[in-house]
Design a protein around this motif. Structure first.
Motif, PDB file in Angstrom:
ATOM      1  N   UNK A  82       5.880  -4.413   2.342  1.00 37.47           N
ATOM      2  CA  UNK A  82       5.400  -2.790   1.969  1.00 37.47           C
ATOM      3  C   UNK A  82       5.190  -2.404   3.570  1.00 37.47           C
ATOM      4  N   UNK A  83       4.517  -2.743   4.272  1.00 32.75           N
ATOM      5  CA  UNK A  83       4.287  -1.936   5.610  1.00 32.75           C
ATOM      6  C   UNK A  83       5.695  -1.746   6.327  1.00 32.75           C
ATOM      7  N   UNK A  84       6.524  -2.667   6.178  1.00 29.68           N
ATOM      8  CA  UNK A  84       7.784  -2.641   6.995  1.00 29.68           C
ATOM      9  C   UNK A  84       8.486  -1.470   6.188  1.00 29.68           C
ATOM     10  N   UNK A  85       8.793  -1.360   4.927  1.00 29.44           N
ATOM     11  CA  UNK A  85       9.285  -0.455   4.163  1.00 29.44           C
ATOM     12  C   UNK A  85       8.833   0.967   4.258  1.00 29.44           C
ATOM     13  N   UNK A  86       7.320   1.110   4.725  1.00 30.67           N
ATOM     14  CA  UNK A  86       6.678   2.074   4.447  1.00 30.67           C
ATOM     15  C   UNK A  86       7.052   2.925   6.114  1.00 30.67           C
ATOM     16  N   UNK A  87       7.096   2.025   7.067  1.00 29.69           N
ATOM     17  CA  UNK A  87       7.362   2.383   8.488  1.00 29.69           C
ATOM     18  C   UNK A  87       8.852   2.996   8.271  1.00 29.69           C
ATOM     19  N   UNK A  88       9.654   2.362   7.737  1.00 28.34           N
ATOM     20  CA  UNK A  88      11.200   2.498   7.641  1.00 28.34           C
ATOM     21  C   UNK A  88      11.228   3.927   6.834  1.00 28.34           C
ATOM     22  N   UNK A  89      10.467   4.387   6.161  1.00 28.09           N
ATOM     23  CA  UNK A  89      10.726   5.475   5.159  1.00 28.09           C
ATOM     24  C   UNK A  89      10.090   6.580   6.192  1.00 28.09           C
ATOM     25  N   UNK A  90       8.929   6.577   6.921  1.00 29.80           N
ATOM     26  CA  UNK A  90       8.381   7.430   7.666  1.00 29.80           C
ATOM     27  C   UNK A  90       9.396   7.892   8.776  1.00 29.80           C
ATOM     28  N   UNK A 212       3.753  16.418   4.785  1.00 32.81           N
ATOM     29  CA  UNK A 212       3.760  14.892   5.141  1.00 32.81           C
ATOM     30  C   UNK A 212       2.848  14.192   4.171  1.00 32.81           C
ATOM     31  N   UNK A 213       1.708  14.740   3.843  1.00 35.11           N
ATOM     32  CA  UNK A 213       0.667  14.171   2.822  1.00 35.11           C
ATOM     33  C   UNK A 213       1.297  13.889   1.440  1.00 35.11           C
ATOM     34  N   UNK A 214       1.864  14.811   0.937  1.00 35.51           N
ATOM     35  CA  UNK A 214       2.786  14.759  -0.256  1.00 35.51           C
ATOM     36  C   UNK A 214       3.838  13.565   0.042  1.00 35.51           C
ATOM     37  N   UNK A 215       4.518  13.533   1.000  1.00 36.16           N
ATOM     38  CA  UNK A 215       5.414  12.638   0.956  1.00 36.16           C
ATOM     39  C   UNK A 215       4.775  11.176   1.028  1.00 36.16           C
ATOM     40  N   UNK A 216       3.914  10.899   1.651  1.00 33.72           N
ATOM     41  CA  UNK A 216       3.255   9.565   1.781  1.00 33.72           C
ATOM     42  C   UNK A 216       2.660   9.131   0.337  1.00 33.72           C
ATOM     43  N   UNK A 217       2.182  10.206  -0.183  1.00 28.24           N
ATOM     44  CA  UNK A 217       1.538   9.896  -1.550  1.00 28.24           C
ATOM     45  C   UNK A 217       2.559   9.540  -2.544  1.00 28.24           C
ATOM     46  N   UNK A 218       3.843  10.196  -2.543  1.00 27.97           N
ATOM     47  CA  UNK A 218       4.851   9.575  -3.441  1.00 27.97           C
ATOM     48  C   UNK A 218       5.251   8.438  -3.129  1.00 27.97           C
ATOM     49  N   UNK A 219       5.382   8.047  -1.596  1.00 25.48           N
ATOM     50  CA  UNK A 219       5.977   7.073  -1.101  1.00 25.48           C
ATOM     51  C   UNK A 219       5.167   5.757  -1.600  1.00 25.48           C
ATOM     52  N   UNK A 220       3.673   5.954  -1.602  1.00 28.28           N
ATOM     53  CA  UNK A 220       3.000   4.693  -2.040  1.00 28.28           C
ATOM     54  C   UNK A 220       2.899   4.654  -3.298  1.00 28.28           C
ATOM     55  N   UNK A 221       3.105   5.502  -4.241  1.00 28.54           N
ATOM     56  CA  UNK A 221       3.302   5.168  -5.468  1.00 28.54           C
ATOM     57  C   UNK A 221       4.461   4.533  -5.942  1.00 28.54           C
ATOM     58  N   UNK A 222       5.654   4.694  -5.254  1.00 33.15           N
ATOM     59  CA  UNK A 222       6.931   3.988  -5.531  1.00 33.15           C
ATOM     60  C   UNK A 222       6.488   2.456  -5.037  1.00 33.15           C
ATOM     61  N   UNK A 223       6.168   2.357  -3.662  1.00 36.94           N
ATOM     62  CA  UNK A 223       5.711   1.044  -3.110  1.00 36.94           C
ATOM     63  C   UNK A 223       4.775   0.256  -3.839  1.00 36.94           C
ATOM     64  N   UNK A 224       3.924   0.766  -4.606  1.00 40.58           N
ATOM     65  CA  UNK A 224       2.737   0.059  -5.366  1.00 40.58           C
ATOM     66  C   UNK A 224       3.698  -0.268  -6.621  1.00 40.58           C
ATOM     67  N   UNK A 225       4.323   0.517  -7.290  1.00 40.54           N
ATOM     68  CA  UNK A 225       5.136   0.002  -8.365  1.00 40.54           C
ATOM     69  C   UNK A 225       6.225  -1.003  -7.996  1.00 40.54           C
ATOM     70  N   UNK A 226       6.907  -0.962  -7.039  1.00 39.95           N
ATOM     71  CA  UNK A 226       7.850  -2.092  -6.575  1.00 39.95           C
ATOM     72  C   UNK A 226       7.135  -3.382  -6.431  1.00 39.95           C
ATOM     73  N   UNK A 227       5.701  -3.288  -5.815  1.00 40.83           N
ATOM     74  CA  UNK A 227       5.097  -4.672  -5.637  1.00 40.83           C
ATOM     75  C   UNK A 227       4.719  -5.217  -6.869  1.00 40.83           C
ATOM     76  N   UNK A 228       4.316  -4.321  -7.984  1.00 40.84           N
ATOM     77  CA  UNK A 228       4.070  -4.934  -9.183  1.00 40.84           C
ATOM     78  C   UNK A 228       5.129  -5.443  -9.938  1.00 40.84           C
TER      79      UNK A 228
END
Length: 232
Positions: A82-90, A212-228
């Motif tokens: 999740x950290x790796x994908x988040x860094x890649x997205x940013x 930036x805040x909006x992008x990270x919010x949406x990104x975290x929603x996607x990553x949370x769902x993928x982790x589930x």
């Protein structure tokens, strides 16, 4: 007798130099403004000499896109997926904001370069090593890129850069009217489009909209769902 002035030698042309000069031109004026004639002038070279290094504009674009891919942080297995994908997205969003002409062109090349291949392989490897099935890996990659590239496309055409700019744009839509006319216009907007008025005039015009805040919010929603999905 005077000493002769030393001649200033131009750096020899190379494919790397030609492609990077083209990248700089596109960053300044967009890809549509890039021509071989302008590129030759930028390099102080003859237009025909460029074709020894890049035979056509498509190959030139291939090289430019691969430079952009090379600026994106590769995900690794040294951290959790999740950290790796988040860094890649940013990192991808940052690269596309530096090179906005590249939005919409990143995934459409028929001859992807080495940086593109490395990044795609690293993303797939990170997801597979984290326990994603092949099918879920493909879906996870797709949904992330759809979000990242879609967000970048939206940002590309924005008339503002930050939250303060967003507030200023919202306010500017009515600043040409006098106070009475503004009040009338706002009243009509609130009556016809109450939720739009609530968001744009009641919120964005006061505090702005931080992309930036909006992008990270949406990104975290996607990553949370993928982790589930991964854990399930």
């Amino acid at each position: 007798m005077t000493d002769a002035k030393p001649s200033l030698e131009r750096a020899p042309l190379s494919k790397e130099r030609v492609v990077r000069a083209a990248l700089a031109l596109a960053d300044r004026g967009g890809f549509e403004s890039l021509t071989m004639r302008r590129l030759a002038a930028e390099l102080d070279a003859g237009a025909m000499s460029l074709y020894h290094h890049v035979p056509n504009k498509e190959e030139l674009l291939d090289g430019m896109i691969d430079i952009v891919f090379g600026e994106i942080e590769l995900p690794t297995t040294d951290v959790d997926w999740r950290t790796a994908m988040r860094r890649r997205a940013l990192s991808t969003r940052a690269a596309l904001n530096r090179h906005r002409w590249a939005v919409g062109l990143m995934e459409g090349r028929m001859r992807p370069g080495p940086a593109s291949l490395r990044l795609h392989d690293a993303v797939l490897g990170c997801l597979r090593e984290a326990g994603f099935s092949i099918e879920l890996t493909i879906q996870a990659y797709s949904v992330q890129d759809a979000y990242i590239y879609g967000f970048a496309l939206q940002e590309k055409h924005l008339p503002f850069e930050d939250a303060a700019g967003g507030a200023a744009v919202a306010q500017a839509q009515f600043e040409d009217y006098d106070a009475l006319e503004q009040e009338r216009q706002l009243g009509e907007l609130a009556q016809s489009y109450p939720y739009l008025a609530e968001v744009v005039l009641g919120h964005v015009a006061r505090v702005g909209y931080d992309f930036t805040e909006a992008f990270e919010y949406g990104l975290d929603l996607i990553l949370d769902a993928l982790e589930q999905r991964r854990a399930g």
